[in-house]
Design a protein around this motif. Structure first.
Motif, PDB file in Angstrom:
ATOM      1  N   PRO A 127     -55.448  43.206 -21.495  1.00 41.24           N
ATOM      2  CA  PRO A 127     -55.892  43.955 -22.495  1.00 41.24           C
ATOM      3  C   PRO A 127     -55.171  45.129 -22.851  1.00 41.24           C
ATOM      4  O   PRO A 127     -55.197  45.357 -24.224  1.00 41.24           O
ATOM      5  CB  PRO A 127     -57.326  44.062 -22.263  1.00 41.24           C
ATOM      6  N   LEU A 128     -54.623  45.675 -22.115  1.00 40.43           N
ATOM      7  CA  LEU A 128     -53.901  46.991 -22.616  1.00 40.43           C
ATOM      8  C   LEU A 128     -52.549  46.590 -23.587  1.00 40.43           C
ATOM      9  O   LEU A 128     -52.323  47.016 -24.682  1.00 40.43           O
ATOM     10  CB  LEU A 128     -53.171  47.782 -21.245  1.00 40.43           C
ATOM     11  N   HIS A 129     -51.682  45.480 -22.993  1.00 40.31           N
ATOM     12  CA  HIS A 129     -50.907  44.898 -23.659  1.00 40.31           C
ATOM     13  C   HIS A 129     -51.450  44.740 -25.346  1.00 40.31           C
ATOM     14  O   HIS A 129     -50.931  44.959 -26.254  1.00 40.31           O
ATOM     15  CB  HIS A 129     -50.102  43.837 -23.343  1.00 40.31           C
ATOM     16  N   ASP A 130     -52.347  44.003 -25.017  1.00 42.17           N
ATOM     17  CA  ASP A 130     -52.945  43.186 -26.425  1.00 42.17           C
ATOM     18  C   ASP A 130     -53.396  44.594 -27.389  1.00 42.17           C
ATOM     19  O   ASP A 130     -53.317  44.398 -28.651  1.00 42.17           O
ATOM     20  CB  ASP A 130     -54.238  42.238 -26.174  1.00 42.17           C
ATOM     21  N   THR A 131     -54.094  45.536 -26.926  1.00 37.84           N
ATOM     22  CA  THR A 131     -54.540  46.581 -27.660  1.00 37.84           C
ATOM     23  C   THR A 131     -53.317  47.590 -28.555  1.00 37.84           C
ATOM     24  O   THR A 131     -53.189  47.600 -29.681  1.00 37.84           O
ATOM     25  CB  THR A 131     -55.358  47.551 -26.939  1.00 37.84           C
ATOM     26  N   PHE A 132     -52.393  47.819 -27.444  1.00 38.95           N
ATOM     27  CA  PHE A 132     -51.648  48.681 -27.952  1.00 38.95           C
ATOM     28  C   PHE A 132     -50.154  48.073 -28.543  1.00 38.95           C
ATOM     29  O   PHE A 132     -49.245  48.759 -29.228  1.00 38.95           O
ATOM     30  CB  PHE A 132     -50.706  49.504 -26.744  1.00 38.95           C
ATOM     31  N   GLN A 133     -50.007  46.765 -28.799  1.00 36.83           N
ATOM     32  CA  GLN A 133     -49.017  45.848 -29.262  1.00 36.83           C
ATOM     33  C   GLN A 133     -49.511  45.387 -30.725  1.00 36.83           C
ATOM     34  O   GLN A 133     -48.805  44.611 -31.346  1.00 36.83           O
ATOM     35  CB  GLN A 133     -48.527  44.937 -28.615  1.00 36.83           C
ATOM     36  N   ARG A 134     -50.690  45.740 -31.005  1.00 35.50           N
ATOM     37  CA  ARG A 134     -51.300  45.348 -32.312  1.00 35.50           C
ATOM     38  C   ARG A 134     -51.073  46.520 -33.421  1.00 35.50           C
ATOM     39  O   ARG A 134     -51.432  47.505 -33.253  1.00 35.50           O
ATOM     40  CB  ARG A 134     -52.681  44.913 -32.461  1.00 35.50           C
ATOM     41  N   ASP A 135     -50.509  45.849 -34.584  1.00 30.27           N
ATOM     42  CA  ASP A 135     -50.480  46.953 -35.404  1.00 30.27           C
ATOM     43  C   ASP A 135     -51.851  47.044 -36.356  1.00 30.27           C
ATOM     44  O   ASP A 135     -52.758  46.338 -36.177  1.00 30.27           O
ATOM     45  CB  ASP A 135     -49.132  46.577 -36.509  1.00 30.27           C
ATOM     46  N   LYS A 136     -51.668  47.774 -37.381  1.00 32.10           N
ATOM     47  CA  LYS A 136     -53.070  48.324 -38.177  1.00 32.10           C
ATOM     48  C   LYS A 136     -53.636  46.895 -38.974  1.00 32.10           C
ATOM     49  O   LYS A 136     -54.697  46.773 -39.368  1.00 32.10           O
ATOM     50  CB  LYS A 136     -52.672  49.441 -39.222  1.00 32.10           C
ATOM     51  N   ASP A 137     -52.699  46.288 -39.375  1.00 29.66           N
ATOM     52  CA  ASP A 137     -52.947  44.716 -39.689  1.00 29.66           C
ATOM     53  C   ASP A 137     -53.586  43.732 -38.788  1.00 29.66           C
ATOM     54  O   ASP A 137     -53.807  42.493 -39.210  1.00 29.66           O
ATOM     55  CB  ASP A 137     -51.759  44.307 -40.707  1.00 29.66           C
ATOM     56  N   GLY A 138     -53.374  44.003 -37.363  1.00 31.71           N
ATOM     57  CA  GLY A 138     -53.998  43.129 -36.579  1.00 31.71           C
ATOM     58  C   GLY A 138     -52.795  42.165 -36.067  1.00 31.71           C
ATOM     59  O   GLY A 138     -53.062  41.259 -35.150  1.00 31.71           O
ATOM     60  N   ILE A 139     -51.458  42.508 -36.672  1.00 26.39           N
ATOM     61  CA  ILE A 139     -50.577  41.514 -35.972  1.00 26.39           C
ATOM     62  C   ILE A 139     -50.092  41.806 -34.720  1.00 26.39           C
ATOM     63  O   ILE A 139     -49.793  43.238 -34.329  1.00 26.39           O
ATOM     64  CB  ILE A 139     -49.356  41.613 -37.067  1.00 26.39           C
ATOM     65  N   LEU A 140     -49.711  40.971 -33.791  1.00 29.43           N
ATOM     66  CA  LEU A 140     -49.363  41.206 -32.626  1.00 29.43           C
ATOM     67  C   LEU A 140     -47.701  41.278 -32.407  1.00 29.43           C
ATOM     68  O   LEU A 140     -47.211  40.490 -33.103  1.00 29.43           O
ATOM     69  CB  LEU A 140     -49.947  40.337 -31.468  1.00 29.43           C
ATOM     70  N   TRP A 141     -47.561  42.278 -31.979  1.00 29.17           N
ATOM     71  CA  TRP A 141     -45.875  42.546 -31.625  1.00 29.17           C
ATOM     72  C   TRP A 141     -45.592  42.426 -30.197  1.00 29.17           C
ATOM     73  O   TRP A 141     -46.051  42.540 -29.092  1.00 29.17           O
ATOM     74  CB  TRP A 141     -45.747  44.062 -32.299  1.00 29.17           C
ATOM     75  N   ALA A 142     -44.150  41.968 -30.155  1.00 31.29           N
ATOM     76  CA  ALA A 142     -43.346  41.475 -28.755  1.00 31.29           C
ATOM     77  C   ALA A 142     -43.399  42.883 -27.929  1.00 31.29           C
ATOM     78  O   ALA A 142     -43.348  44.199 -28.812  1.00 31.29           O
ATOM     79  CB  ALA A 142     -42.289  41.345 -29.002  1.00 31.29           C
ATOM     80  N   VAL A 143     -43.585  42.748 -26.719  1.00 30.46           N
ATOM     81  CA  VAL A 143     -43.333  44.082 -25.916  1.00 30.46           C
ATOM     82  C   VAL A 143     -41.894  43.954 -25.268  1.00 30.46           C
ATOM     83  O   VAL A 143     -41.315  43.003 -24.957  1.00 30.46           O
ATOM     84  CB  VAL A 143     -44.119  43.901 -24.540  1.00 30.46           C
ATOM     85  N   CYS A 144     -41.244  45.287 -25.527  1.00 28.96           N
ATOM     86  CA  CYS A 144     -39.829  45.412 -25.104  1.00 28.96           C
ATOM     87  C   CYS A 144     -39.914  46.439 -23.901  1.00 28.96           C
ATOM     88  O   CYS A 144     -40.523  47.576 -24.089  1.00 28.96           O
ATOM     89  CB  CYS A 144     -39.029  45.768 -26.086  1.00 28.96           C
ATOM     90  N   GLU A 145     -39.372  46.144 -22.812  1.00 29.78           N
ATOM     91  CA  GLU A 145     -39.131  47.136 -21.738  1.00 29.78           C
ATOM     92  C   GLU A 145     -37.735  47.129 -21.444  1.00 29.78           C
ATOM     93  O   GLU A 145     -36.897  46.990 -21.735  1.00 29.78           O
ATOM     94  CB  GLU A 145     -39.896  46.284 -20.475  1.00 29.78           C
ATOM     95  N   GLY A 146     -37.613  48.408 -20.593  1.00 30.58           N
ATOM     96  CA  GLY A 146     -36.062  48.751 -20.195  1.00 30.58           C
ATOM     97  C   GLY A 146     -35.620  49.934 -20.686  1.00 30.58           C
ATOM     98  O   GLY A 146     -36.416  50.720 -21.341  1.00 30.58           O
ATOM     99  N   THR A 147     -34.461  50.276 -20.351  1.00 30.31           N
ATOM    100  CA  THR A 147     -33.831  51.838 -20.946  1.00 30.31           C
ATOM    101  C   THR A 147     -32.557  51.358 -21.896  1.00 30.31           C
ATOM    102  O   THR A 147     -32.293  50.389 -21.705  1.00 30.31           O
ATOM    103  CB  THR A 147     -33.512  52.454 -19.751  1.00 30.31           C
ATOM    104  N   ARG A 148     -32.278  52.441 -22.610  1.00 23.77           N
ATOM    105  CA  ARG A 148     -31.126  52.196 -23.508  1.00 23.77           C
ATOM    106  C   ARG A 148     -29.806  52.479 -22.697  1.00 23.77           C
ATOM    107  O   ARG A 148     -29.133  53.604 -22.862  1.00 23.77           O
ATOM    108  CB  ARG A 148     -31.125  53.238 -24.881  1.00 23.77           C
ATOM    109  N   THR A 149     -29.527  51.593 -21.923  1.00 22.94           N
ATOM    110  CA  THR A 149     -28.500  51.849 -20.845  1.00 22.94           C
ATOM    111  C   THR A 149     -27.618  50.259 -20.911  1.00 22.94           C
ATOM    112  O   THR A 149     -28.426  49.369 -21.115  1.00 22.94           O
ATOM    113  CB  THR A 149     -28.722  52.156 -19.594  1.00 22.94           C
TER     114      THR A 149
END
Length: 201
Positions: free
Chosen positions: A33-55
């Motif tokens: 549910p944390l991913h689902d809540t924080f990865q939704r935009d204001k229009d309700g579209i679900l966005w991909a999760v990206c992990e890692g560092t800029r290295t």
């Protein structure tokens, strides 16, 4: 930051984890549910999760970083430096790879996931990015409407089809609820072609 890495290009140590999802009459959701809540935009579209560092250096072979691409497209920031893009009386500067549609595909109403650019970044990007080195077009654009997203589209519940990993989903359609978006799409209108650069063998 790597001197030749545009803002929207992912780095080798940045990855899209394979997160558990569920599909129902509500659409698609992350089971966490944390991913689902924080990865939704204001229009309700679900966005991909990206992990890692800029290295690890830029990964040009992959598609654009989903969060930075979305930010640059939402706010119309330069794809290279995330600053203001170049503008003149003909509109905003866009630099796109050539399409595989013959010599003159036409650029009015072309749909793109690539944000605009400033002049200094245009020069750097066309030298460093293999997508642009192989041929590109420079455009001035007066109107660039957000029309949808690209991402993984999940089938309706009960349908045995596999998810479509690279679907264009337009806004305000039933498919919005079943997509995990990775890229924001704009349609370029009132386009002036400034230059077409083709790679030489």
């Amino acid at each position: 930051m790597h001197p030749t890495a545009p803002y929207v290009v992912p780095w080798k140590e940045e990855t899209l984890p394979d997160l558990d999802t569920m599909v129902g009459s509500f659409g698609v959701a992350y089971t966490n549910p944390l991913h689902d809540t924080f990865q939704r935009d204001k229009d309700g579209i679900l966005w991909a999760v990206c992990e890692g560092t800029r290295t690890g250096g830029p990964a040009y072979a992959r598609e654009l970083h989903p969060h930075r691409q979305r930010e640059a497209m939402e706010r119309l920031l330069c794809a290279g430096c995330s600053g203001p893009p170049a503008r003149d009386e003909r509109g905003m500067l866009w630099v796109l790879p050539l399409l595989d549609d013959g010599d003159d595909p036409g650029w009015h109403c072309v749909r793109t996931v690539i944000p605009p650019m400033c002049e200094p970044c245009k020069t750097k990007a066309t030298e460093a990015c293999p997508w642009l080195r192989d041929g590109h077009v420079e455009l001035r654009v007066k109107e660039a409407e957000k029309i949808g997203v690209r991402g993984t589209l999940y089938p309706l519940p009960g349908v045995e089809d596999e998810p479509d990993p690279d679907a264009l989903v337009l806004f305000n359609t039933p498919e919005e609820g079943r997509v995990i978006a990775r890229q924001l799409v704009r349609e370029l209108r009132e386009v002036t072609v400034i230059a077409v650069r083709r790679s030489t063998p």
